[in-house]
Design a protein around this motif. Structure first.
Motif, mmCIF file in Angstrom:
data_model
loop_
_atom_site.group_PDB
_atom_site.id
_atom_site.type_symbol
_atom_site.label_atom_id
_atom_site.label_comp_id
_atom_site.label_asym_id
_atom_site.label_seq_id
_atom_site.Cartn_x
_atom_site.Cartn_y
_atom_site.Cartn_z
ATOM 1 N N GLY A 53 6.988 13.123 -13.576
ATOM 2 C CA GLY A 53 6.844 13.882 -14.812
ATOM 3 C C GLY A 53 7.411 15.278 -14.668
ATOM 4 N N GLU A 54 7.404 15.987 -15.775
ATOM 5 C CA GLU A 54 7.954 17.336 -15.782
ATOM 6 C C GLU A 54 7.007 18.290 -16.488
ATOM 7 O OE1 GLU A 54 11.849 17.540 -17.379
ATOM 8 O OE2 GLU A 54 12.638 15.979 -16.076
ATOM 9 N N GLY A 55 7.080 19.544 -16.087
ATOM 10 C CA GLY A 55 6.296 20.585 -16.745
ATOM 11 C C GLY A 55 4.802 20.383 -16.594
ATOM 12 N N VAL A 56 4.111 20.474 -17.711
ATOM 13 C CA VAL A 56 2.656 20.368 -17.717
ATOM 14 C C VAL A 56 2.196 18.926 -17.534
ATOM 15 C CG1 VAL A 56 0.589 20.870 -19.087
ATOM 16 C CG2 VAL A 56 2.568 22.362 -19.242
ATOM 17 N N LYS A 57 3.035 17.981 -17.846
ATOM 18 C CA LYS A 57 2.671 16.559 -17.817
ATOM 19 C C LYS A 57 2.940 15.888 -16.468
ATOM 20 C CE LYS A 57 1.526 16.125 -22.170
ATOM 21 N NZ LYS A 57 0.258 15.639 -22.625
ATOM 22 N N LYS A 58 2.792 16.607 -15.367
ATOM 23 C CA LYS A 58 3.014 16.007 -14.050
ATOM 24 C C LYS A 58 1.800 15.184 -13.628
ATOM 25 C CE LYS A 58 6.259 19.182 -11.974
ATOM 26 N NZ LYS A 58 6.517 20.086 -10.868
ATOM 27 N N HIS A 59 2.084 14.091 -12.946
ATOM 28 C CA HIS A 59 1.040 13.224 -12.417
ATOM 29 C C HIS A 59 1.383 12.846 -10.983
ATOM 30 C CE1 HIS A 59 0.215 12.762 -16.699
ATOM 31 N NE2 HIS A 59 -0.997 12.396 -16.334
ATOM 32 N N LEU A 60 0.358 12.543 -10.215
ATOM 33 C CA LEU A 60 0.543 12.006 -8.872
ATOM 34 C C LEU A 60 0.377 10.497 -8.946
ATOM 35 C CD1 LEU A 60 -1.560 14.280 -6.485
ATOM 36 C CD2 LEU A 60 0.901 14.156 -6.651
ATOM 37 N N VAL A 61 1.339 9.780 -8.417
ATOM 38 C CA VAL A 61 1.212 8.329 -8.282
ATOM 39 C C VAL A 61 0.836 8.076 -6.827
ATOM 40 C CG1 VAL A 61 2.383 6.115 -8.440
ATOM 41 C CG2 VAL A 61 2.915 7.921 -10.082
ATOM 42 N N ILE A 62 -0.387 7.625 -6.622
ATOM 43 C CA ILE A 62 -0.916 7.427 -5.274
ATOM 44 C C ILE A 62 -0.811 5.952 -4.913
ATOM 45 C CG2 ILE A 62 -2.969 7.593 -3.822
ATOM 46 C CD1 ILE A 62 -3.850 9.942 -5.583
ATOM 47 N N SER A 63 -0.121 5.661 -3.807
ATOM 48 C CA SER A 63 0.009 4.286 -3.312
ATOM 49 C C SER A 63 -1.154 4.003 -2.373
ATOM 50 C CB SER A 63 1.324 4.112 -2.556
ATOM 51 O OG SER A 63 2.405 4.406 -3.389
ATOM 52 N N LEU A 64 -1.954 3.031 -2.733
ATOM 53 C CA LEU A 64 -3.148 2.715 -1.955
ATOM 54 C C LEU A 64 -2.809 1.818 -0.775
ATOM 55 C CD1 LEU A 64 -5.480 2.103 -4.986
ATOM 56 C CD2 LEU A 64 -5.270 4.170 -3.629
ATOM 57 N N LYS A 65 -3.654 1.852 0.227
ATOM 58 C CA LYS A 65 -3.415 1.109 1.461
ATOM 59 C C LYS A 65 -4.490 0.041 1.616
ATOM 60 C CE LYS A 65 -2.098 2.445 6.122
ATOM 61 N NZ LYS A 65 -2.065 3.580 7.048
ATOM 62 N N TYR A 66 -4.058 -1.161 1.997
ATOM 63 C CA TYR A 66 -4.980 -2.278 2.168
ATOM 64 C C TYR A 66 -4.784 -2.906 3.537
ATOM 65 C CZ TYR A 66 -5.638 -1.923 -2.851
ATOM 66 O OH TYR A 66 -5.930 -1.461 -4.102
ATOM 67 N N LYS A 67 -5.853 -3.516 4.045
ATOM 68 C CA LYS A 67 -5.743 -4.304 5.270
ATOM 69 C C LYS A 67 -5.034 -5.598 4.902
ATOM 70 C CE LYS A 67 -10.144 -2.483 6.800
ATOM 71 N NZ LYS A 67 -11.557 -2.758 6.981
ATOM 72 N N SER A 68 -4.238 -6.121 5.797
ATOM 73 C CA SER A 68 -3.447 -7.309 5.472
ATOM 74 C C SER A 68 -4.321 -8.538 5.222
ATOM 75 C CB SER A 68 -2.444 -7.600 6.590
ATOM 76 O OG SER A 68 -3.127 -7.831 7.800
ATOM 77 N N ARG A 69 -5.387 -8.666 5.943
ATOM 78 C CA ARG A 69 -6.244 -9.842 5.810
ATOM 79 C C ARG A 69 -7.159 -9.700 4.587
ATOM 80 N NH1 ARG A 69 -9.395 -9.638 10.517
ATOM 81 N NH2 ARG A 69 -11.008 -8.708 9.274
ATOM 82 N N GLY A 70 -6.911 -10.490 3.566
ATOM 83 C CA GLY A 70 -7.771 -10.496 2.398
ATOM 84 C C GLY A 70 -7.623 -9.297 1.485
ATOM 85 N N ARG A 71 -6.627 -8.479 1.728
ATOM 86 C CA ARG A 71 -6.384 -7.276 0.927
ATOM 87 C C ARG A 71 -7.642 -6.427 0.751
ATOM 88 N NH1 ARG A 71 -2.042 -5.735 -1.803
ATOM 89 N NH2 ARG A 71 -3.208 -5.035 -3.604
ATOM 90 N N GLN A 72 -8.326 -6.187 1.850
ATOM 91 C CA GLN A 72 -9.478 -5.289 1.826
ATOM 92 C C GLN A 72 -8.976 -3.849 1.822
ATOM 93 O OE1 GLN A 72 -12.777 -5.918 1.656
ATOM 94 N NE2 GLN A 72 -12.219 -8.051 1.338
#
Length: 133
Positions: A53-72
């Protein structure tokens, strides 16, 4: 309507996204949310984040982390400690240890946002923002 407590909003968005196994979540950008995301990335709780985004409308896109087994999710619990109605401060001697050192406490100090371990190393105290494990 903007939330009054941007940190609680950020933690809730991450907690909810982890609960339903979303790969990413979006939070409004502030210096505080950017710093907290940086600490979470350095400690290995999230994959990464980017500002969109630009200006006042900026956002953070956070990539979450999971364990490989069962997507915990790597993040089991995000707990807000210091709230707008009840601030919690800790001096350098009384900094909390989360689960005996397994988790982290995110502290807002005069030297910036850091983990409890880093605050102990730098010999500073501050406001205890949240616990993560």
């Amino acid at each position: 309507m903007a939330p009054n407590d941007i940190i609680s909003d950020m933690l809730t968005r991450i907690r909810n996204a982890c609960a339903v196994r979303h790969p990413t979540t979006v939070v409004p950008t502030t210096k505080m949310t950017r710093s907290i995301a940086q600490v979470l990335k350095e400690e290995g709780f999230i994959e990464g984040f980017e500002e969109v985004g630009e200006g006042v409308k900026k956002h953070l896109v956070i990539s979450l982390k999971y364990k490989s087994r069962g997507r915990q999710p790597i993040i089991n619990t995000l707990q807000r400690v210091s709230k707008p109605g009840l601030r919690v401060y800790s001096n350098r001697k009384d900094l909390p240890r989360v689960l005996g050192g397994i988790g982290i406490a995110i502290i807002s100090t005069s030297k910036g946002i850091m983990t409890d371990r880093e605050a102990r190393r730098q010999n500073v105290g501050g406001e205890v923002l949240c616990y993560v494990w």
